[in-house]
Design an enzyme around this catalytic site. Structure first.
Site, PDB file in Angstrom:
ATOM      1  N   LYS A 246      43.433  89.061 -23.863  1.00 14.13           N
ATOM      2  CA  LYS A 246      42.468  87.981 -24.059  1.00 14.13           C
ATOM      3  C   LYS A 246      42.825  86.795 -23.167  1.00 14.13           C
ATOM      4  O   LYS A 246      43.871  86.181 -23.333  1.00 14.13           O
ATOM      5  CB  LYS A 246      42.493  87.508 -25.521  1.00 14.13           C
TER       6      LYS A 246
ATOM      7  N   GLU B  91      55.903  82.345 -24.396  1.00 11.53           N
ATOM      8  CA  GLU B  91      56.137  81.310 -23.374  1.00 11.53           C
ATOM      9  C   GLU B  91      55.341  80.090 -23.795  1.00 11.53           C
ATOM     10  O   GLU B  91      54.115  80.109 -23.767  1.00 11.53           O
ATOM     11  CB  GLU B  91      55.656  81.803 -22.005  1.00 11.53           C
TER      12      GLU B  91
ATOM     13  N   CYS C 194      53.002  74.283 -16.963  1.00 10.22           N
ATOM     14  CA  CYS C 194      54.068  74.169 -17.967  1.00 10.22           C
ATOM     15  C   CYS C 194      55.374  73.721 -17.339  1.00 10.22           C
ATOM     16  O   CYS C 194      56.254  73.203 -18.025  1.00 10.22           O
ATOM     17  CB  CYS C 194      54.243  75.495 -18.692  1.00 10.22           C
TER      18      CYS C 194
ATOM     19  N   GLU D  52      54.364  66.971 -25.758  1.00 10.89           N
ATOM     20  CA  GLU D  52      53.762  67.500 -24.535  1.00 10.89           C
ATOM     21  C   GLU D  52      52.359  66.913 -24.348  1.00 10.89           C
ATOM     22  O   GLU D  52      51.531  66.995 -25.251  1.00 10.89           O
ATOM     23  CB  GLU D  52      53.670  69.025 -24.621  1.00 10.89           C
TER      24      GLU D  52
END
Ligand code: NDP
Length: 485
Positions: A173, A248, A282, A384
């Site tokens: 996906k 991750e 990231c 973040e």
């Protein structure tokens, strides 16, 4: 208007429920295509097709699997312009970036794992006078791959390619926000002669399709890249089912710049590591720590460069930053800039939305933003943001900067800038990160282990690490000598 289809059992098909959702071009803020809003029924059909295909795919000589995967890579390469335009339109990134990084890397991912599997040897452990153990590595079966929107095809293929190379069948996906290049990949797979059911790509929302993949009892492993909170949800469902998990997740990466660095190199690379892909990588460094003796000089030079950085529509050849991926993401980033002011920060550059003209007037653009004066413990320095926003902070000692660098829940990557080799090694040794770059950033060798520590993830991707993840070792012992039982 383009209508994206699911790729299930070798065919491009509608979702069973016939529901579609809008796909928005972030550079214009306008709907430009529709994607299936699939659900668990589609996942079920894909898993059945995958299970059926596994028998043939896993027993096919690896050279043959490799050839099919190399054909997929060649087709992406042949259709480079189509993929580049689609990636940039879907994500808002400058077309130059999609052309230089995203799509070439998707090609490399396929080529790398298609050939890596040919060099994947089994181990044997000889026991003197007793016998020998040999360890075979078997594919897992049907595996699930779920990926995010920031580097859509790049990260999608980073999972799919090793899974397929190792002999697994895949139910995958892509992010519902950036589905277009995954759709183009489906077409490339069909044209390359990928057997039916080996790879299935299902489009739709995370809470529907992603959740159904995570929960499906026949899916043996989940390889996920995305936010830490989503990773937690996935782990809470998949871990009790004893699925293999590769996660991750997010980051809040430090750039540690010592006074004895090569100033010009540190400056230009830090500009890139801060704002490439609108800061939505990231691995971007979002907390810049600068040793006090060069703090003011670095700050001035950095801000001057940032002020000159052009934010523009993705097809503008001079654009250094394009649009951020969605309206809600833009609002999230802007809310962190407001929070930075509340937390006592000073905006040195940027800090606002950019309004372009004409057809781009409703696009989601943010000026690259540099903030100083924030405590290392404040939310802006701990959470973040995943946008074009960095903070700069002075430091006096190695101990102090390591304490600040290691203070977040994350531990994905770090950069260290110094010409002192011993210091570089010393700091690299203790900085809490899965990936450390010394005097560089984002230099990638696909053979190296990739992943983070702490809340940045579990497990490693890349090279043989990925092939290990997508296989299960089986140790077989043969008795040869008289010693032992
Ligand atoms: P999300 O976690 O929101 O989504 C990632 C993927 O998971 C999407 O396909 C999403 O679908 C899907 N998803 C969402 N909810 C569920 C669920 N309940 N079950 C299963 N799947 C679900 O991340 P973003 O797409 O917002 O990506 C940004 C994040 O990714 C950042 O935190 C960034 O740090 C991280 N990232 C980490 C990298 C690494 O290597 N460590 C590399 C790149 C990004 P949908 O789109 O429909 O929500």
């Amino acid at each position: 208007m383009i209508k994206i289809k699911n790729y299930i059992n070798g065919e491009l098909i509608d979702p069973k429920n016939q529901h579609y959702i809008d796909n928005i071009d972030p550079s214009r803020g306008k709907v430009y295509s529709q994607i299936p809003s699939s659900d668990k029924e589609d996942v079920e059909i894909a898993v059945k097709a995958s299970e059926k295909a596994f028998e043939t795919w896993s027993n096919m000589p690896k050279e043959q699997r490799s050839d099919i995967m190399l054909k997929v890579a060649d087709l992406i390469e042949e259709r480079m312009d189509e993929f580049v335009i689609a990636e940039s339109l879907d994500n808002g990134k400058p077309i130059s970036l999609a052309k230089a990084v995203d799509i070439p890397r998707a090609v490399s991912n396929f080529k790398f794992f298609a050939t890596a599997i040919l060099h994947y040897a089994s181990e044997s452990h000889y026991m003197e006078g007793v016998g020998v153990n040999y360890t075979v590595r078997k594919p897992l079966g049907v595996v699930g791959c779920i990926s995010p929107w920031n580097l859509p095809l790049y990260l999608f293929t980073w999972k799919i390619a090793p899974a397929l190379a190792a002999g697994n069948c895949v139910v995958a996906k892509p992010s519902e926000i950036t589905p277009m290049t995954a759709f183009l990949l489906s077409k490339a797979c069909i044209d390359a002669g990928m057997p039916k059911g080996v790879l299935n790509i299902i489009h739709g929302l995370g809470q529907n399709v992603g959740d159904a993949i995570t929960r499906h009892p026949k899916i043996k492993a989940i390889s996920f890249t995305g936010g830490t909170q989503t990773g937690k949800t996935i782990a809470s469902i998949a871990a009790p089912m004893f699925k293999k998990l590769s996660l991750e997740l997010g980051g809040k990466n430090p750039n540690i710049i010592f006074a004895d660095c090569d100033f010009d190199k540190a400056l230009s690379t830090t500009l890139r590591s801060s704002f490439a892909n609108q800061g939505q990588i990231c691995l971007c460094g979002s907390r810049i720590f600068i040793e006090r003796p060069i703090y003011d000089k670095f700050k001035q030079a950095f801000v001057a460069k940032v002020n000159k950085t052009k934010v523009s529509y993705p097809t503008d050849p001079d654009a250094r930053l394009g649009a951020v991926v969605s309206k809600s993401h833009m609002e999230k980033i802007l809310s962190y800039i407001d929070l930075a002011k509340e937390e006592g920060g000073t905006i040195l550059s940027g800090g606002t939305q950019v309004f372009l003209e004409g057809e781009y007037e409703d696009g989601y653009y943010i000026r690259p933003t540099v903030i100083e004066g924030l405590d290392y413990k404040c939310r802006v320095n701990q959470e973040e943001i995943f946008g074009p926003v960095v903070t700069i902070t002075p430091f006096d000692t190695e101990e102090e900067v390591l304490m600040m660098a290691n203070s977040t829940q994350y531990g994905l990557s770090a950069t260290i800038w110094t010409e002192n080799l011993t210091k570089a090694h010393r700091v690299a040794d203790v900085v809490q990160a899965g990936i450390v770059w010394i005097n560089s950033w984002l230099v990638r060798d696909l053979r190296t282990p990739f992943g983070g520590v702490k809340a940045s993830g579990v497990g490693r991707e890349g090279g043989f690490e990925a092939l290990h993840f997508f296989t299960e070792p089986k140790n077989i012992f043969i008795k040869m000598g008289e010693r032992g039982h």
